[in-house]
Design a protein around this motif. Sequence first.
Motif, mmCIF file in Angstrom:
data_model
loop_
_atom_site.group_PDB
_atom_site.id
_atom_site.type_symbol
_atom_site.label_atom_id
_atom_site.label_comp_id
_atom_site.label_asym_id
_atom_site.label_seq_id
_atom_site.Cartn_x
_atom_site.Cartn_y
_atom_site.Cartn_z
ATOM 1 N N UNK A 56 0.836 -1.206 0.000
ATOM 2 C CA UNK A 56 0.000 0.000 0.000
ATOM 3 C C UNK A 56 0.871 1.256 0.000
ATOM 4 N N UNK A 57 1.847 1.310 0.905
ATOM 5 C CA UNK A 57 2.695 2.498 1.017
ATOM 6 C C UNK A 57 3.490 2.733 -0.261
ATOM 7 N N UNK A 58 3.994 1.663 -0.885
ATOM 8 C CA UNK A 58 4.753 1.812 -2.126
ATOM 9 C C UNK A 58 3.880 2.412 -3.231
ATOM 10 N N UNK A 59 2.668 1.888 -3.373
ATOM 11 C CA UNK A 59 1.763 2.406 -4.403
ATOM 12 C C UNK A 59 1.335 3.838 -4.107
ATOM 13 N N UNK A 60 1.022 4.107 -2.843
ATOM 14 C CA UNK A 60 0.591 5.459 -2.465
ATOM 15 C C UNK A 60 1.740 6.454 -2.629
ATOM 16 N N UNK A 61 2.947 6.057 -2.257
ATOM 17 C CA UNK A 61 4.120 6.927 -2.445
ATOM 18 C C UNK A 61 4.295 7.269 -3.913
ATOM 19 N N UNK A 62 4.089 6.288 -4.770
ATOM 20 C CA UNK A 62 4.220 6.510 -6.206
ATOM 21 C C UNK A 62 3.219 7.546 -6.693
ATOM 22 N N UNK A 63 1.981 7.484 -6.177
ATOM 23 C CA UNK A 63 0.951 8.448 -6.575
ATOM 24 C C UNK A 63 1.319 9.854 -6.118
ATOM 25 N N UNK A 64 1.741 9.978 -4.851
ATOM 26 C CA UNK A 64 2.096 11.293 -4.311
ATOM 27 C C UNK A 64 3.231 11.919 -5.118
ATOM 28 N N UNK B 228 -12.669 10.473 -10.332
ATOM 29 C CA UNK B 228 -11.306 11.003 -10.478
ATOM 30 C C UNK B 228 -10.345 10.315 -9.510
ATOM 31 N N UNK B 229 -10.834 10.036 -8.303
ATOM 32 C CA UNK B 229 -9.973 9.334 -7.338
ATOM 33 C C UNK B 229 -9.705 7.902 -7.793
ATOM 34 N N UNK B 230 -10.695 7.276 -8.427
ATOM 35 C CA UNK B 230 -10.470 5.949 -9.007
ATOM 36 C C UNK B 230 -9.348 5.990 -10.033
ATOM 37 N N UNK B 231 -9.381 6.995 -10.865
ATOM 38 C CA UNK B 231 -8.344 7.124 -11.895
ATOM 39 C C UNK B 231 -6.963 7.362 -11.273
ATOM 40 N N UNK B 232 -6.934 8.195 -10.251
ATOM 41 C CA UNK B 232 -5.656 8.542 -9.632
ATOM 42 C C UNK B 232 -4.985 7.323 -9.021
ATOM 43 N N UNK B 233 -5.773 6.465 -8.348
ATOM 44 C CA UNK B 233 -5.134 5.322 -7.681
ATOM 45 C C UNK B 233 -4.915 4.148 -8.626
ATOM 46 N N UNK B 234 -5.155 4.399 -9.944
ATOM 47 C CA UNK B 234 -4.727 3.418 -10.937
ATOM 48 C C UNK B 234 -5.667 2.268 -11.158
ATOM 49 N N UNK B 235 -6.975 2.467 -10.919
ATOM 50 C CA UNK B 235 -7.901 1.351 -11.095
ATOM 51 C C UNK B 235 -8.236 1.097 -12.563
ATOM 52 N N UNK B 236 -7.684 1.930 -13.451
ATOM 53 C CA UNK B 236 -7.872 1.661 -14.877
ATOM 54 C C UNK B 236 -6.722 0.835 -15.434
ATOM 55 N N UNK B 237 -5.824 0.408 -14.580
ATOM 56 C CA UNK B 237 -4.701 -0.405 -15.039
ATOM 57 C C UNK B 237 -3.403 0.386 -15.035
ATOM 58 N N UNK B 238 -2.285 -0.287 -14.791
ATOM 59 C CA UNK B 238 -0.997 0.402 -14.656
ATOM 60 C C UNK B 238 -0.552 1.126 -15.925
ATOM 61 N N UNK B 239 -0.920 0.618 -17.101
ATOM 62 C CA UNK B 239 -0.455 1.239 -18.339
ATOM 63 C C UNK B 239 -1.008 2.662 -18.465
ATOM 64 N N UNK B 240 -2.259 2.816 -18.035
ATOM 65 C CA UNK B 240 -2.917 4.117 -18.206
ATOM 66 C C UNK B 240 -2.830 4.986 -16.962
#
Length: 585
Positions: free
Chosen positions: A514-522, A555-567
């Motif tokens: 979780x922290x790794x993914x969230x850090x990447x978003x920030x 928009x929050x769904x998009x930000x946390x990458x729920x459309x897939x890592x490529x996008x």
Amino acid sequence: MFIDFVDAEDDDFIGMIKSIRCLFWPEERFKNKISELGTVDFNEIIKKVSEEKLYNFGGVENVMPFVEHYYKHFSIRKDNYSGAIDDKDFLIAESKCKNYGNFLHFNNVVMIVARLIQFFQRNAAGIRLGPDINNDVLIYQRSPAHNKRIFSLMLSAFYHDIGKTIVDPRHGMEGAILLASHTTSSVFHFKSIFESHRLEAQKRDVLLIADFLAFHDLFGTLSTGEHCFMGMIDPIHRISRFTTNFVSFAPYRDDFKRFRKEHLEWNERLIFDLWLLNLADILASAQPEDGPDNWKYSDQTKIWENYNLSEERIRAFLSKPQGDLLKHDLRTALNLVKTNCEYYHAEFTKELEERARNETLHHGVERIRRLIVASLTFSDKETKDLSSRISKMIEKKCGQDADHKCSKEKIERCLADLLKGVKGIEGEHGQMVDSIIGSIEHVSGLQEFLEKFSWVGQMDYALNFFKEIAKHALMAVTMEHCKIPGAKQTGWYRPQKDDNIDSDYLIAANGGFFVQNYSSIVTTIIWMILLKGGSNQKYQNIEFKEASSRLTTEKKDRIIGLEGPYRANEAIRFVLGTVFIYYSY
């Protein structure tokens, strides 16, 4: 009154708390004025009472400047209050007053500042900042100059949030403008109040209090990563002008070296006073484990009226991670003060700016770590609210389908496991730093990122912005963890399987994911905003308040990458263009 406050034993302290409450809201005066005027018009009564001599010390009464702003603020009724306007309506009560929480908070900060001064009077080693710091400046002494210093700090506590009576966002600046844009009348009343305590005063003393108000949340935002050490330049330079309020050159005319030392120490003392005001506001606001859910806006008198309980709470807070950050930042600020004082009479701040930017440059990763940790820190109330929101989302998704419903207990357990894992990673400083550096290097070169980031000053309301994203991610992962049919797959979570992996190990591993993914978003969001800022080496602030209000669920769904890592990166770029007005995509 304020000077006696810091010397008072517990019994007298309780009486002085009541006196301060009466300054914020003189209930009996309002009732008397109703009888005298035969009217219940709020504005007229407030104006008349604020012109009375409310500040009493040693039998000498004086007008208290600017209190009319408080009275108007606390007289605003709750939207659903329908009681008649009469003398009872001037009771300060939660059921009636829209801003009753602020009334309690303002009083709490005054109490805490008084207790902090007592703490640093009675404890020569209240905090030790290392051999490179003159730790003697962290002790409150008693002399005419020090009494004036203490009195100025107590007045700053009384007025610290007066800007909220005008507008809440950037209320420190609003309060500073109010006091700095003084009239001859208000300066006269301040001078009279100082003189009632046998203290000399001038217009510059009011300006010092105004500066304290302007920066009363600076150390707080430094500790959450919303600000950087470049933000110390202005307060250090401005406050240094007021050392002559406390130390005169005349007695040291034949010993300039000694004067320089005294001048430096007073600079350090005033920055310590600013830090202490920040600390009091944080102590009054930060949710303690043993406090009520609405701690910031609760009556904390039972804690602070007792010195032993106060000292216990102060020591406990200063030994916690946020206390360590505040001490670290105070040490850095005092070293910046030394740089600024190397050239007496020097208004040119080049050396101070270079030192502050160097500190900012070297604390770039740490600043992001602070922002991530702060945005992933939740009170018990916030955690319960999150759990409740998840339950409602599941109910909406699954309806009354008994096979797909999830118990409240299971949701709370899954969320608790996830937060436990996240908390464990937060305690692993090295692992957090590795995650952040890895995330930075995914979008940019480390040096390029830190270089650009060092020019970002205040990230106004960034904590709320990222906290919204963090909450959304936590809800999504918890729903996945609870195996809710149709829940989106986040890729942030590894489910328990029959592979003999210890559950505690898996909790820690999922916290790390979780922290790794969230850090990447920030870091990705910050980097994309930095790119839009261009390559100009220019100090800039970033406003997140409006962006937070535009963060829809989609928009929050998009930000946390729920459309897939490529996008994912393209999705973040698109969303930033819809929430930041100046971010053109």
